[in-house]
Design an enzyme around this catalytic site. Structure first.
Site, PDB file in Angstrom:
ATOM      1  N   SER A 108       0.821  -1.200   0.000  1.00 50.28           N
ATOM      2  CA  SER A 108       0.000   0.000   0.000  1.00 50.28           C
ATOM      3  C   SER A 108       0.863   1.260   0.000  1.00 50.28           C
ATOM      4  O   SER A 108       2.072   1.215   0.240  1.00 50.28           O
ATOM      5  CB  SER A 108      -0.937   0.008   1.204  1.00 50.28           C
ATOM      6  N   VAL A 109       0.223   2.391  -0.299  1.00 51.83           N
ATOM      7  CA  VAL A 109       0.941   3.663  -0.344  1.00 51.83           C
ATOM      8  C   VAL A 109       1.513   3.994   1.035  1.00 51.83           C
ATOM      9  O   VAL A 109       0.892   3.734   2.069  1.00 51.83           O
ATOM     10  CB  VAL A 109      -0.010   4.787  -0.840  1.00 51.83           C
ATOM     11  N   ASP A 110       2.759   4.522   1.037  1.00 47.94           N
ATOM     12  CA  ASP A 110       3.445   4.964   2.245  1.00 47.94           C
ATOM     13  C   ASP A 110       3.807   3.811   3.192  1.00 47.94           C
ATOM     14  O   ASP A 110       4.000   4.024   4.386  1.00 47.94           O
ATOM     15  CB  ASP A 110       2.601   6.005   3.005  1.00 47.94           C
ATOM     16  N   ASP A 111       3.911   2.602   2.651  1.00 49.11           N
ATOM     17  CA  ASP A 111       4.362   1.480   3.480  1.00 49.11           C
ATOM     18  C   ASP A 111       5.879   1.424   3.569  1.00 49.11           C
ATOM     19  O   ASP A 111       6.423   0.642   4.344  1.00 49.11           O
ATOM     20  CB  ASP A 111       3.832   0.148   2.923  1.00 49.11           C
ATOM     21  N   ASP A 148      10.845  -1.252  -8.040  1.00 47.86           N
ATOM     22  CA  ASP A 148      10.100  -0.594  -6.953  1.00 47.86           C
ATOM     23  C   ASP A 148       8.794  -0.089  -7.554  1.00 47.86           C
ATOM     24  O   ASP A 148       8.786   0.818  -8.385  1.00 47.86           O
ATOM     25  CB  ASP A 148      10.926   0.549  -6.383  1.00 47.86           C
ATOM     26  N   HIS A 204      -0.077   3.317  -4.598  1.00 43.90           N
ATOM     27  CA  HIS A 204      -1.364   3.999  -4.730  1.00 43.90           C
ATOM     28  C   HIS A 204      -2.267   3.222  -5.676  1.00 43.90           C
ATOM     29  O   HIS A 204      -1.839   2.729  -6.722  1.00 43.90           O
ATOM     30  CB  HIS A 204      -1.149   5.419  -5.248  1.00 43.90           C
ATOM     31  N   ASP A 245       9.460  -0.146  14.482  1.00 43.05           N
ATOM     32  CA  ASP A 245       9.902   0.787  15.521  1.00 43.05           C
ATOM     33  C   ASP A 245       8.746   1.598  16.081  1.00 43.05           C
ATOM     34  O   ASP A 245       8.769   2.038  17.236  1.00 43.05           O
ATOM     35  CB  ASP A 245      10.982   1.721  14.968  1.00 43.05           C
ATOM     36  N   SER A 272     -26.041   3.500 -32.934  1.00 41.94           N
ATOM     37  CA  SER A 272     -24.697   2.890 -32.782  1.00 41.94           C
ATOM     38  C   SER A 272     -23.695   3.916 -32.257  1.00 41.94           C
ATOM     39  O   SER A 272     -22.795   4.338 -32.976  1.00 41.94           O
ATOM     40  CB  SER A 272     -24.213   2.265 -34.083  1.00 41.94           C
TER      41      SER A 272
END
Length: 609
Positions: free
Chosen positions: A12-15, A89, A93, A147, A519
């Site tokens: 996912s984004v920002d993982d 990479d 998004h 962390d 059409s």
């Protein structure tokens, strides 16, 4: 040293995908001095207060750096003492899922990231399923930002259990789950002291040792032909990459789809002759006799490669425009490109559960299973048996954009025993009997533009000249042949397809066929053109919407404006103007009599023997 490993990072984004790979390259000292210096300088004006922003190594686009997200696929090539790597990479998004699928199509392994603070989110599940669809058998789940949860073992285990449950039925060969901190570098190139409870390898050491070698189970030879080489009259070679098995000089091969047989007289790798060749090698083959071989054909010794015109496939839909049953696309399958139609949508796949759900309209980023019919018989195999002959893309025929990627699950043999019956009385005989050439005059335009009136007048003129005709009007056809169809986009597609098939049959009878249908979609008119063939003659009745609405003979525009008629062309549904009609007529500027004479003048040479 182990062989090359091609892998992707997704999730996912920002993982933290770009940060993870950037930190890996930095810590493993796999950067040139100028790259390292540039990273340190760029980081000073980055978003981390002067600390090194490892994602800048991968996020090269200005828009990526401004937003802190990955948009396009970034490829990196690097080598350690133990292995060479190519990493893609890919963006997280949802808007850029198609880019992620492109990266997955080349990879042997996927590193899927999950944010420890969020767990497994829908995009993580979608990416896992896309990886499985693309044939990736090895996954690494990197649970990032440990962390931020205090390197909590219970949190790690809960996310791991959730992921294993999702991937249980994906037929994977290996899954490794690793707790990491992409920012701090924990468990990326070396084991971290902050996860004493984790007894597995760090990410880079694991990637250096993981075995992704695909055992070659295909003993029989398969060579899709990419090019026929004919430098002079003495040489005719068939070129391509061996996608399965081995071949040697003197061995007999079958040419598909023609089923002709011939023996191999020579094999060349570049410009050097060899006695044999195998999987993955680009080769040129010469045969002992003249056979009909062109791009898209397949040379093989296998009896499992199939030739048919229908199959069931799994698709990832990537187009902004929704998928509708009956739509026609170009299908690039192996080295072949040919028209095809999505006959029916069997179901879509729920990304959360993997269960099948009914659907008749498919939107961007959805996974589905569907039946596809090709315009002619083609050579293919199931994806599980041969990835090269079992994977394909759908291409929009108007924009030329890739609309979907897919894999073949199984052949449909419904049409295997249905063969076109040649009759003694041919089209040419019927045409000669009627002293005319068959033609389909296809009037298209908005409701009220004058199509039906013009078609009616044209038929009267042609009959007066002694021609044999048949007029197919939109409303009349819906009273009988197409009475089961409504006015949704899918029904409109099927309505036009049926009309085109009827017009083709009437041309076979030697008749001049006149059609008057709105059409509205360019793709449907293109499909009609292909069904009917050279006899298709398109006329765009370009009368403006304002004039059509003034006429409103049937009161339809008034009802559409009042919301009583949904999906009404020109009001609540679009009309796509023909790009290159044979003739353009505006009945607000020309009388019906003048317009009829104009059409008659344009077609008379086409219908006279």
């Amino acid at each position: 040293m182990k062989g090359l490993l091609k892998f992707i990072t997704c999730g996912s984004v920002d993982d933290g995908k770009s940060t993870l790979i950037g930190h890996m390259l930095y810590d493993a000292k796999l950067l040139f001095a100028d790259q390292e210096k540039a990273l340190e300088l760029d980081s000073k004006i980055g978003s981390r207060g002067g600390e090194i922003d490892y994602s800048l190594l991968l996020d090269g686009l200005t828009a990526e750096r401004e937003q802190g997200i990955t948009i396009d696929v970034a490829y990196r090539y690097f080598t350690t003492e133990h292995r060479s790597f190519i990493v893609a990479d890919t963006p997280g998004h949802e808007e850029y899922t198609r880019n992620m699928a492109v990266g997955a199509s080349f990879a042997d392994l996927a590193v899927i990231l999950a944010d420890a603070t969020k767990g497994i989110v829908p995009q993580t599940k979608r990416h896992a399923r896309i990886c499985a669809l693309m044939g990736i058998k090895h996954l690494v789940l990197a649970i990032n930002k440990m962390d931020l949860v205090g390197f909590d073992q219970e949190r790690f285990q809960a996310i791991k259990d959730s992921f294993l449950q999702i991937t249980y039925h994906m037929n994977l060969e290996s899954i490794q789950v690793i707790p990491v901190s992409a920012t701090d570098g924990d468990n990326i190139t070396a084991r971290s002291d902050r996860t004493p409870w984790y007894d597995g390898k760090a990410l880079l050491p694991y990637l250096e040792k993981v075995d992704v070698h695909k055992e070659e189970t295909h003993e029989q030879f398969v060579l899709p032909i990419q090019r026929v080489s004919r430098p002079d009259h003495n040489f005719r070679g068939f070129q391509g990459q061996v996608e399965a098995g081995h071949i040697q000089v003197g061995e007999e091969v079958v040419v598909l789809p023609s089923n002709e047989k011939a023996k191999v007289t020579s094999i060349l790798i570049t410009d050097k002759e060899t006695e044999h060749a195998g999987y993955g090698q680009p080769i040129t083959i010469q045969l002992d006799r003249e056979v009909d071989v062109s791009r898209g054909c397949v040379l093989t010794t296998s009896d499992q490669v199939q030739v048919t015109d229908m199959f069931t496939a799994s698709l990832l839909w990537m187009d902004d425009t929704e998928l509708i049953e009956g739509r026609n696309y170009l299908i690039k399958l192996g080295t072949q490109t040919l028209p095809g139609t999505v006959l029916s949508i069997k179901h879509k796949i729920d990304i959360n559960t993997g269960k099948e759900a009914p659907a008749d309209r498919i939107f961007k980023n959805e996974l589905i299973e569907c039946d596809i019919a090709l315009s002619e018989k083609a050579v293919f195999d199931t994806f599980t048996h041969n990835e090269a002959l079992g994977s394909f893309i759908l291409i929009d025929r108007i924009s030329n954009m890739t609309s979907a990627c897919g894999v073949i699950n199984q052949s449909l043999q419904r049409s295997a025993n249905v063969i076109w019956q040649e009759t003694d009385i041919s089209r040419a005989v019927r045409s000669k009997q009627k002293s005319q050439k068959p033609l389909t005059i296809w009037f298209t335009g908005l409701s009220g533009s004058g199509k039906s009136t013009l078609a009616n007048e044209l038929e009267k003129k042609l009959v007066a000249l002694g021609h044999h005709t048949m007029l197919l009007d939109g409303d009349n056809v819906r009273h009988g042949l197409n009475k089961d169809l409504g006015f949704t986009e899918g029904d409109r597609v099927e309505n036009i397809r049926r009309i085109a098939e009827v017009a083709k049959l009437m041309n076979e009878a030697g008749l001049i066929t006149i059609t008057a249908f709105i059409s509205p979609y360019q793709t449907d008119r293109q499909q009609a053109r292909e069904i009917i063939g050279e006899e298709y003659f398109e006329i765009y009745v370009s009368t403006p919407l304002e004039e059509c609405e003034k006429r409103d003979v049937k009161g339809l525009y008034k009802k559409a404006r009042a919301g009583e008629i949904p999906n009404f062309t020109g009001i609540s549904s679009p009309y796509e103007v023909p790009a290159k009609p044979k003739l353009r007529i505006d009945t607000s500027k020309q009388s019906i009599e003048d317009a009829t004479e104009l059409v008659l003048k344009a077609i008379l040479d086409r219908v006279q023997l």
